[in-house]
Scaffold this active site. Structure first.
Site, PDB file in Angstrom:
ATOM      1  N   GLY A   1       0.781  -1.229   0.000  1.00 56.23           N
ATOM      2  CA  GLY A   1       0.000   0.000   0.000  1.00 56.23           C
ATOM      3  C   GLY A   1       0.812   1.277   0.000  1.00 56.23           C
ATOM      4  O   GLY A   1       0.238   2.376   0.032  1.00 56.23           O
TER       5      GLY A   1
ATOM      6  N   CYS B   1     -14.299   3.468 -27.821  1.00 55.66           N
ATOM      7  CA  CYS B   1     -15.604   4.082 -28.061  1.00 55.66           C
ATOM      8  C   CYS B   1     -16.287   4.427 -26.756  1.00 55.66           C
ATOM      9  O   CYS B   1     -17.299   3.817 -26.378  1.00 55.66           O
ATOM     10  CB  CYS B   1     -16.475   3.143 -28.890  1.00 55.66           C
ATOM     11  SG  CYS B   1     -15.932   3.090 -30.557  1.00 55.66           S
TER      12      CYS B   1
ATOM     13  N   TYR C   1      -0.792  -1.806 -11.977  1.00 55.06           N
ATOM     14  CA  TYR C   1      -2.234  -1.895 -12.219  1.00 55.06           C
ATOM     15  C   TYR C   1      -2.649  -1.263 -13.550  1.00 55.06           C
ATOM     16  O   TYR C   1      -3.740  -0.731 -13.674  1.00 55.06           O
ATOM     17  CB  TYR C   1      -3.030  -1.280 -11.056  1.00 55.06           C
ATOM     18  CG  TYR C   1      -2.662  -1.886  -9.718  1.00 55.06           C
ATOM     19  CD1 TYR C   1      -3.056  -3.182  -9.400  1.00 55.06           C
ATOM     20  CD2 TYR C   1      -1.883  -1.193  -8.786  1.00 55.06           C
ATOM     21  CE1 TYR C   1      -2.691  -3.759  -8.179  1.00 55.06           C
ATOM     22  CE2 TYR C   1      -1.516  -1.766  -7.568  1.00 55.06           C
ATOM     23  CZ  TYR C   1      -1.932  -3.040  -7.281  1.00 55.06           C
ATOM     24  OH  TYR C   1      -1.569  -3.613  -6.092  1.00 55.06           O
TER      25      TYR C   1
ATOM     26  N   ARG D   1      -7.154   3.058 -14.947  1.00 57.23           N
ATOM     27  CA  ARG D   1      -7.102   3.731 -13.643  1.00 57.23           C
ATOM     28  C   ARG D   1      -7.692   5.157 -13.654  1.00 57.23           C
ATOM     29  O   ARG D   1      -8.390   5.534 -12.706  1.00 57.23           O
ATOM     30  CB  ARG D   1      -5.679   3.740 -13.071  1.00 57.23           C
ATOM     31  CG  ARG D   1      -5.117   2.333 -12.855  1.00 57.23           C
ATOM     32  CD  ARG D   1      -3.856   2.320 -12.014  1.00 57.23           C
ATOM     33  NE  ARG D   1      -4.101   2.722 -10.655  1.00 57.23           N
ATOM     34  CZ  ARG D   1      -3.809   3.895 -10.145  1.00 57.23           C
ATOM     35  NH1 ARG D   1      -3.215   4.806 -10.885  1.00 57.23           N
ATOM     36  NH2 ARG D   1      -4.087   4.163  -8.901  1.00 57.23           N
TER      37      ARG D   1
ATOM     38  N   GLU E   1       4.151  -6.580   1.625  1.00 61.17           N
ATOM     39  CA  GLU E   1       3.653  -7.011   0.312  1.00 61.17           C
ATOM     40  C   GLU E   1       3.539  -5.830  -0.642  1.00 61.17           C
ATOM     41  O   GLU E   1       2.436  -5.486  -1.095  1.00 61.17           O
ATOM     42  CB  GLU E   1       2.264  -7.641   0.464  1.00 61.17           C
ATOM     43  CG  GLU E   1       2.260  -8.926   1.225  1.00 61.17           C
ATOM     44  CD  GLU E   1       0.860  -9.422   1.515  1.00 61.17           C
ATOM     45  OE1 GLU E   1       0.713 -10.627   1.773  1.00 61.17           O
ATOM     46  OE2 GLU E   1      -0.091  -8.608   1.499  1.00 61.17           O
ATOM     47  N   PRO E   2       4.639  -5.174  -0.955  1.00 57.78           N
ATOM     48  CA  PRO E   2       4.538  -4.022  -1.846  1.00 57.78           C
ATOM     49  C   PRO E   2       4.287  -4.446  -3.292  1.00 57.78           C
ATOM     50  O   PRO E   2       4.884  -5.410  -3.770  1.00 57.78           O
ATOM     51  CB  PRO E   2       5.920  -3.372  -1.721  1.00 57.78           C
ATOM     52  CG  PRO E   2       6.835  -4.485  -1.328  1.00 57.78           C
ATOM     53  CD  PRO E   2       6.020  -5.484  -0.571  1.00 57.78           C
ATOM     54  N   GLY E   3       3.394  -3.756  -3.953  1.00 56.45           N
ATOM     55  CA  GLY E   3       3.163  -4.000  -5.374  1.00 56.45           C
ATOM     56  C   GLY E   3       3.527  -2.743  -6.136  1.00 56.45           C
ATOM     57  O   GLY E   3       4.565  -2.629  -6.782  1.00 56.45           O
ATOM     58  N   ARG E   4       2.651  -1.738  -5.974  1.00 55.21           N
ATOM     59  CA  ARG E   4       2.810  -0.470  -6.695  1.00 55.21           C
ATOM     60  C   ARG E   4       4.189   0.153  -6.491  1.00 55.21           C
ATOM     61  O   ARG E   4       4.796   0.652  -7.435  1.00 55.21           O
ATOM     62  CB  ARG E   4       1.731   0.502  -6.189  1.00 55.21           C
ATOM     63  CG  ARG E   4       1.614   1.775  -6.986  1.00 55.21           C
ATOM     64  CD  ARG E   4       0.695   2.771  -6.254  1.00 55.21           C
ATOM     65  NE  ARG E   4      -0.538   2.181  -5.809  1.00 55.21           N
ATOM     66  CZ  ARG E   4      -1.648   2.104  -6.540  1.00 55.21           C
ATOM     67  NH1 ARG E   4      -1.692   2.597  -7.747  1.00 55.21           N
ATOM     68  NH2 ARG E   4      -2.736   1.546  -6.037  1.00 55.21           N
TER      69      ARG E   4
HETATM   70  C1  LIG Z   1      -3.406  -8.228   0.373  1.00 58.29           C
HETATM   71  C2  LIG Z   1      -2.695  -7.221  -0.451  1.00 58.29           C
HETATM   72  N1  LIG Z   1      -1.361  -7.127  -0.330  1.00 58.29           N
HETATM   73  C3  LIG Z   1      -0.657  -6.247  -1.073  1.00 58.29           C
HETATM   74  C4  LIG Z   1      -1.280  -5.412  -1.968  1.00 58.29           C
HETATM   75  C5  LIG Z   1      -0.415  -4.480  -2.759  1.00 58.29           C
HETATM   76  O1  LIG Z   1      -0.726  -3.172  -2.578  1.00 58.29           O
HETATM   77  P1  LIG Z   1       0.166  -2.045  -3.269  1.00 58.29           P
HETATM   78  O2  LIG Z   1       0.239  -2.348  -4.701  1.00 58.29           O
HETATM   79  O3  LIG Z   1      -0.601  -0.820  -2.988  1.00 58.29           O
HETATM   80  O4  LIG Z   1       1.496  -2.063  -2.600  1.00 58.29           O
HETATM   81  C6  LIG Z   1      -2.664  -5.466  -2.117  1.00 58.29           C
HETATM   82  C7  LIG Z   1      -3.372  -4.523  -3.007  1.00 58.29           C
HETATM   83  O5  LIG Z   1      -3.866  -3.518  -2.546  1.00 58.29           O
HETATM   84  C8  LIG Z   1      -3.386  -6.405  -1.344  1.00 58.29           C
HETATM   85  O6  LIG Z   1      -4.702  -6.516  -1.483  1.00 58.29           O
HETATM   86  N1  LIG Z   2      -6.065  -1.614  -8.741  1.00 60.79           N
HETATM   87  C1  LIG Z   2      -5.843  -0.604  -7.744  1.00 60.79           C
HETATM   88  C2  LIG Z   2      -5.116  -1.139  -6.564  1.00 60.79           C
HETATM   89  C3  LIG Z   2      -5.813  -2.303  -5.989  1.00 60.79           C
HETATM   90  C4  LIG Z   2      -4.965  -3.006  -5.059  1.00 60.79           C
HETATM   91  C5  LIG Z   2      -5.386  -4.417  -4.898  1.00 60.79           C
HETATM   92  N2  LIG Z   2      -5.758  -4.758  -3.550  1.00 60.79           N
HETATM   93  C6  LIG Z   2      -5.143   0.596  -8.341  1.00 60.79           C
HETATM   94  O1  LIG Z   2      -4.884   0.638  -9.491  1.00 60.79           O
HETATM   95  O2  LIG Z   2      -4.845   1.526  -7.682  1.00 60.79           O
END
Ligand SMILES: Cc1ncc(COP(=O)(O)O)c(C=O)c1O
Ligand SMILES: N[C@@H](CCCC[NH3+])C(=O)O
Length: 438
Positions: free
Chosen positions: A249, A362, A391, A331, A291-294
């Site tokens: 997050g 469209c 995302y 997004r 658990e970083p994604g973004r």
């Molecule tokens: C359980 C869980 N972990 C990790 C993430 C990754 O979040 P972010 O991409 O904001 O770091 C998410 C998405 O929000 C999630 O649902």
């Molecule tokens: N899809 C979302 C984040 C969701 C994270 C998943 N739990 C975005 O683009 O910001």
């Protein structure tokens, strides 16, 4: 990256360069729309996270949330960096396994895992199942018995913390579909059920409060609650929490007006809070997982588009159309997300007007950037929408039967096509001819 393009991002031809590769050349070589990832930036973010844990002498795992962006090469890159992954579907497990990613380093998430998905996870010895609800406990009990297997689990809890972010991406508030509710005693009830089964080993607790969060406050509040929980379980059940997973997050900077805190600073703050709490309760510090994604891929990725048509009417903000749009980046439409754009041909060119950067779908809502300050753009110019690495592709669709873009990884002047652009055949290869009617 945002649009503060620095000298390093511009090559001798005056073009945008990404880790030593000319963006205009990439667009010509691989076509547009094109997703480009800076591999050095991804590796660097892993290093920054690792460093903060190591400096604090904390046992840890960086579990990359692969929903942010996943393909075979990305799973292989995470493996090279020694990371774990968070997977949320049979599909993510399948691609990760195909990439050779070790199952033991996967955490399997989801609020409605199917029996089949749990069978796949348990059969392949996925490292840990992040158990979300009572229904899932029954399914896990059934699968371990049926397969004569054991499994690790971590309980996902809903901590009752409302993160300061878009409502659609808040997940820690009491009114959430995810996890066992902390306040009403569901965590204890679920724990007792799991603990009864000798085939199931509970490692600890998980919570994720939301995504694109810009302040560490919510994470600190979460760390306090999680350590209270660990202490309670220690006292009441003589249970040692081996792992506390505080989710992801950590927000990134999309536009220059967004506040910026380096992702590892969030983690530093979490570590400090956990250390304080551990000493207050006289508890051992558990392993801390994140658990970083973004924050790993968001700013490492950008999308190259070619400018096509433009519509200009007196008194109306012009429309500049590119060859992609909501199919490769939903997004802006879904969350009102903002991005910045630069000319890849001449990133230093001064803006001369505000336009709407729109896509080719469209839908009137197919607007990538509502207020884009751009230099004079002509058809055939290549533009880069920045910070699209998270995302974007992972939520891409074939709306209007447009093709999903190709993906290129670049590192130190080398470019590799890691996912091909879809072909028209891909759009009908699963179809059958109609056999009903005349
Ligand atoms: C359980 C869980 N972990 C990790 C993430 C990754 O979040 P972010 O991409 O904001 O770091 C998410 C998405 O929000 C999630 O649902
Ligand atoms: N899809 C979302 C984040 C969701 C994270 C998943 N739990 C975005 O683009 O910001």
């Amino acid at each position: 990256m945002t649009n503060q393009i620095i000298d390093n991002d511009i090559n001798a031809d005056g073009h945008l360069q990404i880790d030593g590769c000319d963006a205009v050349e990439l667009a010509h070589q691989f076509g547009t729309p094109l997703m480009v990832y800076n591999v050095s930036a991804i590796r660097n973010q892993f290093h920054q996270f690792n460093k903060v844990f190591e400096q604090n002498d904390i046992e840890y795992e960086i579990s990359y949330a692969s929903k942010a962006f996943a393909n075979t090469a990305m799973y292989q890159l995470v493996n090279q960096e020694g990371g774990h992954i968070d997977v949320v579907s049979g599909g993510e497990i399948a691609v990760a396994l195909h990439a050779g990613f070790p199952a033991a380093k996967m955490s399997f998430h989801g609020n409605n895992k199917s029996l089949e998905e749990l069978r796949i996870a348990i059969q392949n010895h996925v490292g840990v199942i992040m158990v979300d609800n009572f229904h899932e406990i029954e399914l896990i009990n059934q699968v371990v018995e049926e397969l004569d297997e054991t499994t690790n689990v971590i309980m996902r809890i809903t901590p009752g913390i409302t993160a300061h972010t878009h409502e659609f991406i808040q997940t820690g508030q009491v009114d959430s579909k995810f996890g066992f509710d902390l306040a009403s005693g569901q965590v204890e009830e679920g724990f007792e059920l799991l603990h009864k089964n000798s085939r199931v080993h509970v490692l600890g607790f998980h919570a994720h409060i939301g995504s694109q969060i810009s302040s560490p406050d919510g994470f600190n509040a979460l760390a306090v609650k999680m350590m209270q929980l660990a202490n309670k379980f220690n006292t009441e059940y003589d249970f040692t929490t081996e792992v506390l997973d505080l989710g992801g997050g950590f927000g990134i900077q999309y536009v220059s007006t967004d506040g910026y805190l380096a992702p590892e600073k969030f983690v530093e703050s979490i570590i400090n809070t956990i250390k304080e709490q551990a000493s207050q309760y006289n508890l051992q510090i558990p392993a801390i997982w994140i658990e970083p994604g973004r924050s790993i891929v968001g700013s490492a990725g950008l999308t190259l588009y070619t400018v096509g048509s433009q519509k200009r009417v007196d008194g109306i903000k012009p429309y500049v159309t590119v060859d992609g749009g909501m199919g490769d980046n939903i997004r802006p439409m879904l969350y009102g997300a903002e991005y910045e754009v630069v000319s890849a041909n001449n990133p230093r060119a001064q803006p001369v007007e505000e336009v709407r950067l729109v896509g080719k779908y469209c839908e009137s809502g197919d607007v990538l950037i509502k207020n884009a300050s751009v230099p004079s753009l002509n058809s055939g110019d290549v533009v880069a929408v920045l910070d699209t690495g998270a995302y974007g592709y992972s939520m891409a669709s074939n709306y209007n039967l447009n093709l999903k873009p190709a993906i290129v990884f670049v590192e130190k002047g080398k470019a590799q096509l890691v996912t091909k652009r879809q072909s028209f055949e891909n759009l009908y290869e699963l179809d059958n001819n109609l056999e009903l009617g005349d």
